[in-house]
Design an enzyme around this catalytic site. Structure first.
Site, PDB file in Angstrom:
ATOM      1  N   ASP A  21       0.856  -1.194   0.000  1.00 24.89           N
ATOM      2  CA  ASP A  21       0.000   0.000   0.000  1.00 24.89           C
ATOM      3  C   ASP A  21       0.887   1.236   0.000  1.00 24.89           C
ATOM      4  OD1 ASP A  21      -1.946   1.931   0.437  1.00 24.89           O
ATOM      5  OD2 ASP A  21      -1.965   1.593   2.613  1.00 24.89           O
ATOM      6  N   ASP A  25      -4.086   3.873   2.751  1.00 28.17           N
ATOM      7  CA  ASP A  25      -5.498   3.536   2.986  1.00 28.17           C
ATOM      8  C   ASP A  25      -5.661   2.069   3.409  1.00 28.17           C
ATOM      9  OD1 ASP A  25      -5.009   2.225   0.631  1.00 28.17           O
ATOM     10  OD2 ASP A  25      -6.660   3.121  -0.497  1.00 28.17           O
ATOM     11  N   ASP A  29      -1.869  -1.398  -3.764  1.00 26.28           N
ATOM     12  CA  ASP A  29      -2.267  -0.694  -4.990  1.00 26.28           C
ATOM     13  C   ASP A  29      -1.269  -0.908  -6.121  1.00 26.28           C
ATOM     14  OD1 ASP A  29      -0.241   1.136  -4.041  1.00 26.28           O
ATOM     15  OD2 ASP A  29      -1.782   1.933  -2.691  1.00 26.28           O
ATOM     16  N   ASP A  98      -6.241 -11.118 -14.602  1.00 28.60           N
ATOM     17  CA  ASP A  98      -7.143 -12.211 -14.300  1.00 28.60           C
ATOM     18  C   ASP A  98      -8.398 -12.020 -15.147  1.00 28.60           C
ATOM     19  OD1 ASP A  98      -8.431 -14.311 -12.727  1.00 28.60           O
ATOM     20  OD2 ASP A  98      -7.006 -13.767 -11.156  1.00 28.60           O
ATOM     21  N   ASP A 201     -10.049 -17.494 -15.004  1.00 30.18           N
ATOM     22  CA  ASP A 201     -10.717 -17.889 -13.776  1.00 30.18           C
ATOM     23  C   ASP A 201     -11.875 -18.855 -14.003  1.00 30.18           C
ATOM     24  OD1 ASP A 201     -11.120 -17.061 -10.842  1.00 30.18           O
ATOM     25  OD2 ASP A 201     -13.134 -16.753 -11.674  1.00 30.18           O
ATOM     26  N   GLU A 258      -7.535 -21.886 -15.062  1.00 33.05           N
ATOM     27  CA  GLU A 258      -7.838 -22.511 -13.773  1.00 33.05           C
ATOM     28  C   GLU A 258      -8.799 -23.663 -14.071  1.00 33.05           C
ATOM     29  OE1 GLU A 258      -9.601 -21.503  -9.319  1.00 33.05           O
ATOM     30  OE2 GLU A 258     -10.560 -20.625 -11.063  1.00 33.05           O
ATOM     31  N   HIS A 330      -4.048 -17.704  -4.053  1.00 36.55           N
ATOM     32  CA  HIS A 330      -4.911 -16.904  -3.178  1.00 36.55           C
ATOM     33  C   HIS A 330      -6.138 -17.680  -2.683  1.00 36.55           C
ATOM     34  CE1 HIS A 330      -6.786 -16.869  -7.030  1.00 36.55           C
ATOM     35  NE2 HIS A 330      -7.883 -16.346  -6.511  1.00 36.55           N
ATOM     36  N   ASP A 331      -6.313 -18.913  -3.145  1.00 33.36           N
ATOM     37  CA  ASP A 331      -7.451 -19.733  -2.701  1.00 33.36           C
ATOM     38  C   ASP A 331      -7.019 -20.870  -1.775  1.00 33.36           C
ATOM     39  OD1 ASP A 331      -9.261 -18.315  -4.314  1.00 33.36           O
ATOM     40  OD2 ASP A 331      -8.911 -19.642  -6.027  1.00 33.36           O
TER      41      ASP A 331
HETATM   42  C1  GLC Z   1     -11.639 -18.751  -8.800  1.00 30.86           C
HETATM   43  C2  GLC Z   1     -10.820 -17.763  -8.011  1.00 30.86           C
HETATM   44  C3  GLC Z   1     -11.481 -17.548  -6.678  1.00 30.86           C
HETATM   45  C4  GLC Z   1     -12.855 -17.011  -6.911  1.00 30.86           C
HETATM   46  C5  GLC Z   1     -13.654 -17.868  -7.879  1.00 30.86           C
HETATM   47  C6  GLC Z   1     -14.838 -17.125  -8.408  1.00 30.86           C
HETATM   48  O1  GLC Z   1     -11.659 -20.006  -8.226  1.00 30.86           O
HETATM   49  O2  GLC Z   1      -9.496 -18.190  -7.923  1.00 30.86           O
HETATM   50  O3  GLC Z   1     -10.741 -16.699  -5.847  1.00 30.86           O
HETATM   51  O4  GLC Z   1     -13.543 -16.941  -5.687  1.00 30.86           O
HETATM   52  O5  GLC Z   1     -12.910 -18.263  -9.006  1.00 30.86           O
HETATM   53  O6  GLC Z   1     -14.454 -16.134  -9.308  1.00 30.86           O
HETATM   54 CA    CA Z   2      -3.560   1.965  -1.206  1.00 28.13          CA
END
Ligand code: GLC
Ligand code: CA
Length: 557
Positions: A21, A25, A29, A98, A201, A258, A330-331
């Protein structure tokens, strides 16, 4: 296999909200990403995937997009994005965004117009069905985040719309050619701007089995997992091939899908020579022990399971295409906390896991913080959790009879917040991530695990990752590590994960996936130590003495 610009490269996933950041905030970013390009270059990164930065109400942290053509003000401006593209290019780095097009946000103008006039043009952009209170819903599929996939259409008591994820993520109707053309137009707009490609995604969900029908109920909520419908759906590749032709192929863009649960015969269609994507993620390790009942029922992964998953994937893709290898994203939980048994985690283990994954055939993706060995952390209460998926898993665990304490323990392990907690830059306040209040809790271990502490420490996880990226990009081993076959070595030996990489050169990767030390026989000729995660090397004759969680890469003189 036809050679492509992205072969032999190293990729890195940024979760922008939690990276850096720069305006206090509490939200990471684009300026933060620009400021850290040299950091990434130094680490040896060529390709950067940004999790979504488009306008979004953040019901699912940006995976719910309300405007595909703009940057969310929380992340900055389009000028920042243009600057990022230009600065990356100067450094010979590539940016991926993404692509979230199974669904958009319920705040996207398409959906707003659909609500205004469900029978008009935009009504056909979504799956909207007539429905009356008391009637069964059009089908019994369970949304990924819990509950039925149908929700009342705002403003209409007699209609419902489909959302396989959150109700704020209405599914786009891919059967409608106008939807597809709008999506391709948007993708080309970004590619023309200088984007190098996309991470795609949740893509298998775009093809629904129609007409809507019920599948066998598999939990006591009376619903059925989407997986049952997906296994039954056909025709995905017609859409994806069209997408590839209209977008990626024209731009020589990189695309990584994915994709979960693909059928064996689908692999060449995804990533073969004329495949629809450049690559797809290998999730074989992440799905080990996943239970249809929910996260609470998922058992810890053993070294043997991990090994079998790795070898099966490697065999499957060899000669077909390039897979993308990850230990976390991130999942997922932090890889080091997930794959190394609780209580056994050491510096050596973190490096071993990184090395094992990195040296496989395919394209390695590092998830932000992985290069520091960032770990899961503990919650004191469910109220501290942001992730919508974890909140649902908590509920499911309670309903299955777990005590609140045990349910929270499940969330400690599986919450997507684990990977989303702010990047640990230093031991300063908030780990140097922000001068304000971070949007998500910083892991209290930042005082020990942080970049500043690791950058000059020869034995740090960070410097080990630098050795890995350097090895991969070296003239000497780049070909072998990119294309060479992975051949298991001593596969039957418990808790030993070892393999040859056979290309122009031959390498032998050996990992002692346990705490106990042991002796391992080494084949003739492998006398050159190329990489080692523990200073000591005890090779006498053909016997290698390995410490717990030691990883050694050997080559020939
Ligand atoms: C994918 C993303 C995940 C998101 C899902 C819906 O699995 O990696 O973070 O919640 O799609 O878009
Ligand atoms: Ca910021």
């Amino acid at each position: 296999m036809e050679k492509k610009w992205w072969h032999g490269k190293t990729a890195y996933q940024i979760y922008p909200k939690s990276f850096l950041d720069t305006n206090g905030d509490g939200i990471g970013d684009l300026r933060g990403v620009i400021n850290k390009l040299d950091y990434l270059k130094d680490l040896g990164i060529d390709i950067i995937w940004l999790s979504p930065i488009y306008c979004s109400p953040f019901a699912d942290q940006g995976y719910d997009i309300s405007d595909y053509y703009n940057i969310d003000p929380a992340f900055g401006t389009m000028d920042d994005m243009d600057e990022l593209l230009a600065e990356a290019k100067k450094r010979d780095m590539h940016i991926l965004m993404d692509l979230v097009v199974n669904h958009c946000s319920d705040e996207h103008e398409w959906f707003k117009k659909a609500c205004e006039d469900p029978d008009g043009k935009y009504g056909k952009y979504f799956y909207i069905k007539d429905w009356k209170e008391g009637e069964p819903l059009p089908c019994n599929w369970r949304s990924y985040f819990g509950g039925p996939v149908w929700e009342k259409l705002p403003g209409h008591d007699d209609k419902v719309y489909l959302h396989v994820f959150h109700k704020k993520q209405p599914d786009l109707n891919w059967e409608n050619v106008e939807v597809r053309q709008d999506v391709y137009k948007m993708m080309n707009w970004w590619l023309d701007k200088g984007l190098s490609g996309f991470r795609i995604d949740a893509i298998i969900n775009i093809k629904k089995k129609l007409p809507f029908k019920n599948y066998p109920v598999d939990r006591n909520d009376g619903l059925s997992s989407i997986d049952n419908m997906l296994a039954d759906a056909e025709g995905l590749f017609d859409f994806l091939d069209e997408m590839a032709t209209e977008t990626f192929r024209k731009h020589d863009a990189f695309s990584v899908g994915e994709v979960f649960n693909e059928k064996p015969e689908d692999l060449p269609l995804f990533i073969g020579d004329n495949g629809v994507f450049s690559s797809m993620f290998d999730f074989a390790e992440t799905v080990i022990n996943k239970s249809p009942k929910g996260a609470y029922d998922q058992k810890p992964v053993t070294a043997e399971q991990y090994k079998e998953a790795v070898f099966n994937s490697q065999k499957k893709v060899h000669g077909v295409g390039i897979i993308s290898n990850v230990i976390e994203n991130h999942d997922e939980p932090r890889g080091v906390s997930h794959y190394i048994p609780e209580g056994e985690l050491t510096l050596a283990g973190k490096k071993m896991l990184g090395g094992l994954n990195f040296l496989l055939q395919g394209l390695p993706f590092i998830y932000q913080g992985q290069e520091l060995g960032m770990e899961n952390f503990c919650y004191n209460s469910i109220d501290e959790v942001d992730d919508i998926s974890a909140k649902d898993e908590y509920k499911v665990a309670l309903e299955a009879g777990l005590s609140p304490k045990d349910a929270l323990h499940v969330i400690d392990h599986f919450s997507r917040d684990n990977a989303r907690s702010p990047f640990q830059w230093s031991d300063k306040e908030n780990a140097g991530f922000t001068s304000g209040k971070p949007w998500l809790r910083v892991n209290p271990n930042y005082t020990e695990i942080n970049y500043e502490a690791q950058k000059d420490a020869a034995d740090s996880v960070f410097n080990f990752y630098k050795k890995l990226t350097a090895l991969r990009s070296s003239m000497e081993y780049n070909e072998t590590l990119t294309y060479g076959e992975t051949v298991p070595y001593l596969r039957e030996t418990n808790n030993l994960l070892a393999y040859y990489r056979k290309g122009e050169k031959e390498l032998l990767v050996l990992a002692n996936f346990q705490t106990g030390a042991r002796d391992i026989p080494v084949p003739e000729g492998f006398t050159k130590v190329i990489l080692n995660n523990i200073e000591d090397i005890k090779l006498s004759g053909n016997t290698l003495h390995m410490e717990g969680y030691q990883l050694i890469v050997l080559g020939k003189e």
